[in-house]
Design a protein around this motif. Sequence first.
Motif, short mmCIF file in Angstrom:
data_model
loop_
_atom_site.label_atom_id
_atom_site.label_comp_id
_atom_site.label_asym_id
_atom_site.label_seq_id
_atom_site.Cartn_x
_atom_site.Cartn_y
_atom_site.Cartn_z
N VAL A 1 65.61 14.80 -53.73
CA VAL A 1 64.71 14.34 -54.78
C VAL A 1 63.89 13.20 -54.21
O VAL A 1 64.42 12.17 -53.84
CB VAL A 1 65.50 13.87 -56.02
CG1 VAL A 1 64.57 13.34 -57.09
CG2 VAL A 1 66.37 14.99 -56.56
N VAL A 2 62.58 13.40 -54.13
CA VAL A 2 61.69 12.38 -53.61
C VAL A 2 61.31 11.47 -54.78
O VAL A 2 60.77 11.94 -55.79
CB VAL A 2 60.43 13.00 -52.98
CG1 VAL A 2 59.49 11.92 -52.47
CG2 VAL A 2 60.81 13.96 -51.87
N PRO A 3 61.58 10.18 -54.67
CA PRO A 3 61.27 9.28 -55.78
C PRO A 3 59.76 9.08 -55.94
O PRO A 3 59.00 9.17 -54.98
CB PRO A 3 61.96 7.97 -55.38
CG PRO A 3 62.00 8.01 -53.90
CD PRO A 3 62.16 9.46 -53.54
N ILE A 4 59.36 8.81 -57.15
CA ILE A 4 57.95 8.51 -57.43
C ILE A 4 57.71 7.06 -57.04
O ILE A 4 58.42 6.15 -57.46
CB ILE A 4 57.61 8.74 -58.92
CG1 ILE A 4 57.81 10.21 -59.26
CG2 ILE A 4 56.19 8.30 -59.22
CD1 ILE A 4 57.65 10.53 -60.72
N SER A 5 56.70 6.85 -56.24
CA SER A 5 56.38 5.52 -55.74
C SER A 5 55.81 4.66 -56.86
O SER A 5 55.04 5.14 -57.70
CB SER A 5 55.36 5.64 -54.61
OG SER A 5 54.94 4.37 -54.20
N ARG A 6 56.17 3.37 -56.85
CA ARG A 6 55.61 2.43 -57.83
C ARG A 6 54.27 1.88 -57.36
O ARG A 6 53.61 1.18 -58.11
CB ARG A 6 56.61 1.28 -58.05
CG ARG A 6 57.85 1.77 -58.77
CD ARG A 6 58.89 0.70 -58.98
NE ARG A 6 58.33 -0.50 -59.59
CZ ARG A 6 58.92 -1.69 -59.55
NH1 ARG A 6 60.07 -1.81 -58.93
NH2 ARG A 6 58.37 -2.73 -60.11
N ARG A 7 53.89 2.20 -56.10
CA ARG A 7 52.59 1.86 -55.54
C ARG A 7 52.29 0.36 -55.63
O ARG A 7 51.26 -0.07 -56.14
CB ARG A 7 51.48 2.68 -56.20
CG ARG A 7 51.73 4.18 -56.11
CD ARG A 7 50.66 5.00 -56.79
NE ARG A 7 49.34 4.76 -56.27
CZ ARG A 7 48.79 5.38 -55.24
NH1 ARG A 7 49.46 6.31 -54.62
NH2 ARG A 7 47.57 5.09 -54.83
N LEU A 8 53.23 -0.46 -55.09
CA LEU A 8 53.06 -1.91 -55.12
C LEU A 8 52.22 -2.39 -53.94
O LEU A 8 52.23 -1.79 -52.86
CB LEU A 8 54.42 -2.60 -55.06
CG LEU A 8 55.38 -2.33 -56.22
CD1 LEU A 8 56.67 -3.09 -56.02
CD2 LEU A 8 54.74 -2.69 -57.55
N GLN A 9 51.51 -3.49 -54.15
CA GLN A 9 50.75 -4.14 -53.08
C GLN A 9 51.69 -5.11 -52.35
O GLN A 9 52.77 -5.44 -52.84
CB GLN A 9 49.55 -4.89 -53.65
CG GLN A 9 48.55 -4.00 -54.36
CD GLN A 9 47.97 -2.94 -53.42
OE1 GLN A 9 47.61 -3.25 -52.29
NE2 GLN A 9 47.89 -1.71 -53.91
N LEU A 10 51.27 -5.59 -51.20
CA LEU A 10 52.10 -6.46 -50.37
C LEU A 10 52.55 -7.71 -51.13
O LEU A 10 53.72 -8.11 -51.05
CB LEU A 10 51.34 -6.86 -49.10
CG LEU A 10 52.07 -7.75 -48.12
CD1 LEU A 10 53.30 -7.04 -47.58
CD2 LEU A 10 51.17 -8.17 -46.99
N ILE A 11 51.68 -8.30 -51.89
CA ILE A 11 52.03 -9.54 -52.60
C ILE A 11 52.98 -9.29 -53.77
O ILE A 11 53.59 -10.22 -54.28
CB ILE A 11 50.77 -10.30 -53.07
CG1 ILE A 11 49.93 -9.43 -54.00
CG2 ILE A 11 49.96 -10.78 -51.90
CD1 ILE A 11 48.76 -10.16 -54.63
N GLN A 12 53.14 -8.04 -54.18
CA GLN A 12 54.05 -7.70 -55.29
C GLN A 12 55.47 -7.39 -54.81
O GLN A 12 56.37 -7.27 -55.63
CB GLN A 12 53.50 -6.48 -56.05
CG GLN A 12 52.17 -6.74 -56.73
CD GLN A 12 51.58 -5.46 -57.29
OE1 GLN A 12 51.58 -4.44 -56.62
NE2 GLN A 12 51.09 -5.55 -58.52
N LEU A 13 55.69 -7.28 -53.51
CA LEU A 13 57.02 -6.94 -53.00
C LEU A 13 57.98 -8.12 -53.12
O LEU A 13 57.57 -9.28 -53.03
CB LEU A 13 56.93 -6.53 -51.52
CG LEU A 13 56.18 -5.25 -51.21
CD1 LEU A 13 56.13 -5.03 -49.70
CD2 LEU A 13 56.83 -4.06 -51.89
N SER A 14 59.26 -7.82 -53.33
CA SER A 14 60.30 -8.84 -53.38
C SER A 14 61.47 -8.38 -52.53
O SER A 14 61.40 -7.33 -51.87
CB SER A 14 60.75 -9.07 -54.84
OG SER A 14 61.48 -7.95 -55.29
N GLU A 15 62.56 -9.13 -52.55
CA GLU A 15 63.74 -8.76 -51.77
C GLU A 15 64.38 -7.50 -52.30
O GLU A 15 65.10 -6.81 -51.59
CB GLU A 15 64.76 -9.90 -51.81
CG GLU A 15 64.25 -11.18 -51.19
CD GLU A 15 65.14 -12.35 -51.54
OE1 GLU A 15 66.09 -12.19 -52.33
OE2 GLU A 15 64.88 -13.44 -51.01
#
Length: 173
Positions: A112-126
Amino acid sequence: MNWTDERVELLRKLWSEGLSASQIAAQLGGVSRNAVIGKVHRLKLSSRGRATAAPTRQKKATATAPSATKSVQRTVTTTRTVTATIGATALQAQFDVEPVARHYIRPVENVVVPISRRLQLIQLSERTCKWPNGDPLSEDFNFCGNDVGDSGPYCGYHSKVAFQPASERRKAR
């Protein structure tokens, strides 16, 4: 020691008869085995061990169509030619080894391939997946962004894609 035309002709004759370099050196006299081997190479005399060219390796592979509930079974058959030396004359005999069939069984999983949330670099967290999607130079470049749990920088799906178990890496060699 000089290689006269007569000695070279005698060398050619003895070599074609199948005598070893040591035997030829003894018959010529005043020349070493290594000198005979060197002269044979310089004269580009044929190797006496092969009557024909060695056959090429053949591989046959068959695979069954994978389904979501069954295992994938693959059969690989190879034919090898083995060369054996006979005594001190270094004549080579070739013979075919019986083909060896190996069965590789690998379970097929429901993927099952998950649907990407399509976040930008500044939106990433740990706690977000850092799997890149697309070309970093394009405007629509983004990251997966799904939850990672305790597995590292990627979500469960992308961890399986990025990291191969050590046992499978050893099998691939």
